[in-house]
Design an enzyme around this catalytic site. Sequence first.
Site, PDB file in Angstrom:
ATOM      1  N   TYR A  99      -0.492 -88.564   2.323  1.00 25.82           N
ATOM      2  CA  TYR A  99      -0.272 -88.059   1.015  1.00 25.82           C
ATOM      3  C   TYR A  99      -0.298 -86.720   0.777  1.00 25.82           C
ATOM      4  CZ  TYR A  99       0.731 -89.224  -3.830  1.00 25.82           C
ATOM      5  OH  TYR A  99       1.480 -89.336  -4.833  1.00 25.82           O
ATOM      6  N   ARG A 152       9.943 -86.210 -11.306  1.00 25.65           N
ATOM      7  CA  ARG A 152       8.915 -84.939 -11.143  1.00 25.65           C
ATOM      8  C   ARG A 152       8.034 -85.157 -10.074  1.00 25.65           C
ATOM      9  NH1 ARG A 152       3.219 -84.715 -12.956  1.00 25.65           N
ATOM     10  NH2 ARG A 152       3.670 -85.681 -10.762  1.00 25.65           N
ATOM     11  N   LYS A 170       1.759 -93.593  -1.853  1.00 21.89           N
ATOM     12  CA  LYS A 170       0.733 -94.253  -2.696  1.00 21.89           C
ATOM     13  C   LYS A 170       0.006 -95.566  -2.338  1.00 21.89           C
ATOM     14  CE  LYS A 170      -0.642 -91.792  -6.160  1.00 21.89           C
ATOM     15  NZ  LYS A 170      -0.694 -91.049  -7.382  1.00 21.89           N
ATOM     16  N   GLU A 241       5.355 -93.798 -11.612  1.00 15.45           N
ATOM     17  CA  GLU A 241       4.719 -92.531 -10.803  1.00 15.45           C
ATOM     18  C   GLU A 241       5.839 -91.458 -10.826  1.00 15.45           C
ATOM     19  OE1 GLU A 241       1.830 -92.631  -9.208  1.00 15.45           O
ATOM     20  OE2 GLU A 241       2.111 -90.447  -8.223  1.00 15.45           O
ATOM     21  N   ASP A 242       5.264 -90.342 -11.005  1.00 14.05           N
ATOM     22  CA  ASP A 242       6.043 -89.053 -11.071  1.00 14.05           C
ATOM     23  C   ASP A 242       7.596 -89.096 -11.701  1.00 14.05           C
ATOM     24  OD1 ASP A 242       4.014 -87.853  -9.605  1.00 14.05           O
ATOM     25  OD2 ASP A 242       5.165 -87.655  -7.561  1.00 14.05           O
ATOM     26  N   ASP A 264      -0.416 -93.544 -13.214  1.00 14.81           N
ATOM     27  CA  ASP A 264      -1.474 -92.903 -12.459  1.00 14.81           C
ATOM     28  C   ASP A 264      -1.414 -91.328 -12.831  1.00 14.81           C
ATOM     29  OD1 ASP A 264      -3.745 -92.764 -10.562  1.00 14.81           O
ATOM     30  OD2 ASP A 264      -2.190 -91.523  -9.467  1.00 14.81           O
ATOM     31  N   ASP A 265      -0.345 -90.581 -13.181  1.00 19.22           N
ATOM     32  CA  ASP A 265      -0.149 -89.119 -13.295  1.00 19.22           C
ATOM     33  C   ASP A 265      -1.069 -88.942 -14.609  1.00 19.22           C
ATOM     34  OD1 ASP A 265       1.449 -88.767 -11.042  1.00 19.22           O
ATOM     35  OD2 ASP A 265       3.039 -89.575 -12.352  1.00 19.22           O
ATOM     36  N   ASN A 404      -1.967 -78.646  -8.177  1.00 20.19           N
ATOM     37  CA  ASN A 404      -1.552 -79.035  -6.914  1.00 20.19           C
ATOM     38  C   ASN A 404      -0.248 -78.448  -6.604  1.00 20.19           C
ATOM     39  OD1 ASN A 404      -3.768 -80.544  -6.199  1.00 20.19           O
ATOM     40  ND2 ASN A 404      -2.967 -82.272  -7.102  1.00 20.19           N
TER      41      ASN A 404
HETATM   42  P1  NAD Z   1       3.429 -81.559 -16.832  1.00 24.89           P
HETATM   43  O1  NAD Z   1       4.569 -81.098 -16.425  1.00 24.89           O
HETATM   44  O2  NAD Z   1       3.260 -83.022 -17.814  1.00 24.89           O
HETATM   45  O3  NAD Z   1       2.233 -80.867 -17.706  1.00 24.89           O
HETATM   46  C1  NAD Z   1       2.174 -79.147 -17.315  1.00 24.89           C
HETATM   47  C2  NAD Z   1       1.769 -78.381 -18.804  1.00 24.89           C
HETATM   48  O4  NAD Z   1       1.518 -77.174 -18.451  1.00 24.89           O
HETATM   49  C3  NAD Z   1       2.688 -78.387 -19.762  1.00 24.89           C
HETATM   50  O5  NAD Z   1       1.939 -78.952 -21.023  1.00 24.89           O
HETATM   51  C4  NAD Z   1       3.045 -77.150 -19.798  1.00 24.89           C
HETATM   52  O6  NAD Z   1       3.498 -76.686 -21.167  1.00 24.89           O
HETATM   53  C5  NAD Z   1       1.890 -76.395 -19.598  1.00 24.89           C
HETATM   54  N1  NAD Z   1       2.073 -74.904 -19.021  1.00 24.89           N
HETATM   55  C6  NAD Z   1       2.932 -74.426 -18.023  1.00 24.89           C
HETATM   56  N2  NAD Z   1       3.126 -73.405 -17.971  1.00 24.89           N
HETATM   57  C7  NAD Z   1       1.863 -72.784 -18.610  1.00 24.89           C
HETATM   58  C8  NAD Z   1       1.387 -71.522 -18.744  1.00 24.89           C
HETATM   59  N3  NAD Z   1       1.692 -70.609 -18.122  1.00 24.89           N
HETATM   60  N4  NAD Z   1       0.110 -71.690 -19.685  1.00 24.89           N
HETATM   61  C9  NAD Z   1      -0.448 -72.817 -20.131  1.00 24.89           C
HETATM   62  N5  NAD Z   1       0.146 -73.838 -20.121  1.00 24.89           N
HETATM   63  C10 NAD Z   1       1.221 -73.915 -19.293  1.00 24.89           C
HETATM   64  O7  NAD Z   1       2.526 -81.694 -15.637  1.00 24.89           O
HETATM   65  P2  NAD Z   1       1.257 -82.904 -15.345  1.00 24.89           P
HETATM   66  O8  NAD Z   1       1.633 -83.940 -14.800  1.00 24.89           O
HETATM   67  O9  NAD Z   1       0.392 -82.586 -16.500  1.00 24.89           O
HETATM   68  O10 NAD Z   1       0.523 -81.932 -14.009  1.00 24.89           O
HETATM   69  C11 NAD Z   1       0.013 -80.625 -14.354  1.00 24.89           C
HETATM   70  C12 NAD Z   1      -0.577 -80.109 -12.877  1.00 24.89           C
HETATM   71  O11 NAD Z   1      -1.833 -81.000 -12.769  1.00 24.89           O
HETATM   72  C13 NAD Z   1       0.137 -80.081 -11.538  1.00 24.89           C
HETATM   73  O12 NAD Z   1       0.083 -79.061 -10.860  1.00 24.89           O
HETATM   74  C14 NAD Z   1      -0.541 -81.469 -10.784  1.00 24.89           C
HETATM   75  O13 NAD Z   1      -0.496 -81.046  -9.650  1.00 24.89           O
HETATM   76  C15 NAD Z   1      -1.959 -81.251 -11.350  1.00 24.89           C
HETATM   77  N6  NAD Z   1      -2.546 -82.585 -11.209  1.00 24.89           N
HETATM   78  C16 NAD Z   1      -3.729 -82.741 -10.606  1.00 24.89           C
HETATM   79  C17 NAD Z   1      -4.287 -84.083 -10.418  1.00 24.89           C
HETATM   80  C18 NAD Z   1      -5.575 -84.107  -9.573  1.00 24.89           C
HETATM   81  O14 NAD Z   1      -6.161 -83.118  -9.319  1.00 24.89           O
HETATM   82  N7  NAD Z   1      -6.110 -85.179  -9.302  1.00 24.89           N
HETATM   83  C19 NAD Z   1      -3.701 -85.151 -10.818  1.00 24.89           C
HETATM   84  C20 NAD Z   1      -2.378 -85.011 -11.619  1.00 24.89           C
HETATM   85  C21 NAD Z   1      -1.925 -83.878 -11.801  1.00 24.89           C
END
Ligand code: NAD
Length: 547
Positions: A99, A152, A170, A241-242, A264-265, A404
Amino acid sequence: MTASKNVHGKRGMDLIYDPLTNKGTAFTDAERDALGLRGLLPPAVKTPEQQLLRVYDNFRRKTDPLEKYIYLVSLQERNEVLFYRLVLEHLEETMPIIYTPTVGLACQRFAYIYRRPRGLYISAHDKGRVREILRHWPYEDVRVIVITDGERILGLGDLGANGMGIPIGKLSLYTACAGVPPERCLPVMLDVGTNNQTLRDDPLYLGLDQPRLRGKAFDELVDEFVTGVQEVFPKACIQFEDFGNTNAFRLLHHYRDRVCTFNDDIQGTAGVTLAGLLSATRVTGKKLSDQRFLFLGAGEAGIGIGDLIVTALEADGVPTDVARRQCWFLDSKGLVVRSRTDLADHKKPYAHDHAPAKTLLEAVESLKPDALIGVSGMPQTFDEPVVRAMARLHKTPVIFALSNPTSQAECTAEQAYTWTDGRALFASGSPFDPVTMHGRTHVPGQGNNCYIFPGVGLGVMASDATRVTDEMFFVAARTLASLVTDADLAMGRLYPDLKRIREVSAAIAAAVARVAFDRGLTKMARPRDLAAHVREQMFSATYPTWA
Ligand code: NAD
């Protein structure tokens, strides 16, 4: 000797070529005689332990992560038991390969490292034939389906059909972490095209060479898939997913009360993050309901976490509107406040009355959040002034940099500890090494979704649940937090040791199944001992005796 039957009704080479029945050199003499295998294998019979030594040695000799990935996938294609045995015995080494982060690279290179098909491919050209395709799958009792349209993939954007690496990875975690049997898992690629022109121009690309399907045509294809699954695999849970942000929220809201599904996201991330926040309350002594949470990023992860915090607070008797006011969001345009006119629907419940704030530092100074949660995908946004402000405002600031892969994290573990004088309770999305400061070693917890979704899937499977609810993710988070020991907390780790993942998943599954029975979300008779019932369902990565 008469040939004996085995559960799959196979003999000879057919047994060897089926990864679910193959034992390779571990087929016993009795099995070789009874199943027409004599002469098809080298004469020495090896133990599973000896096989494990060989495959681990091969795995270790590959120095490149992508080569390790290719090796593991090809082992999985030959011998599932041996693959899972290797993964489980060396989880901390193999997990980042099957993963994140390596699976991301594997998706980018998917067409180049492709060897054998795994899972189902449903394309935009298959409209009207989705049920027929589902029936081509050779296993009948599918219980967990992970489907992506590749829009995504992790933080890597639109990877089209290359995204298939994600459902495959996954589902491997479902089996490794929670023992969902491999034949009950089905990866699906919904290939609706890609807007990634580089991929479309690549002569080796394996997906449809067309722009992404949108609107009604997309919805109809998804609906044909969802209704087809109800018919062909009526007990299956569908994990989306994604998918891109807009489709992810839309599909979840459309299907969550109609079929057994989750995202899951959105929801798994919420579960693991809430568990970390609950663990943190044991250190800070502050109740969840007395805290204010500020999120950088208001996408799938952020809003999902906010919604689950609200569920947790409601369970404590806090009214919904009050609970929502404890969660604040800052997106790429600034603080999410009521006066803004550009907000997507999923952000509106969190648009509170407040003066606009353009920067994170401004928002931290005015809101004084107890916890800062980074889910923006934007690296180094928790900079020194922001983290120092958190340290000034709170004795034990909670700082989660969840983006991530590692390169995208809002800050590193070392920065969080250094700028707070070692007082931060830190968790991250990607793993960080321990940090030693003033003679004390801090072990950053990894808020890895694999702590939550495999256990939830196992619980749904073990109870034949017909829906996946927020309450299930809430009890999953609570169960996960309850398994964090005082010793974990003493070293700053807000999650249990990954080595305990099977125990964690089994406990989460029992808690999730309990919700299904309590809420009437299953027609199954309630087993007397739910925990034992769950354990009985778990694939154990040991060879059965075929003869
Ligand atoms: P997403 O695209 O749905 O959301 C991203 C958000 O960030 C949007 O609201 C966007 O407007 C905001 N954003 C972008 N640039 C910004 C900035 N400069 N300042 C403030 N906000 C900003 O993506 P997501 O699915 O919500 O994932 C976001 C991050 O979280 C990814 O990097 C992903 O890897 C991480 N994530 C981590 C885990 C975990 O740790 N378990 C799980 C899921 C996602």
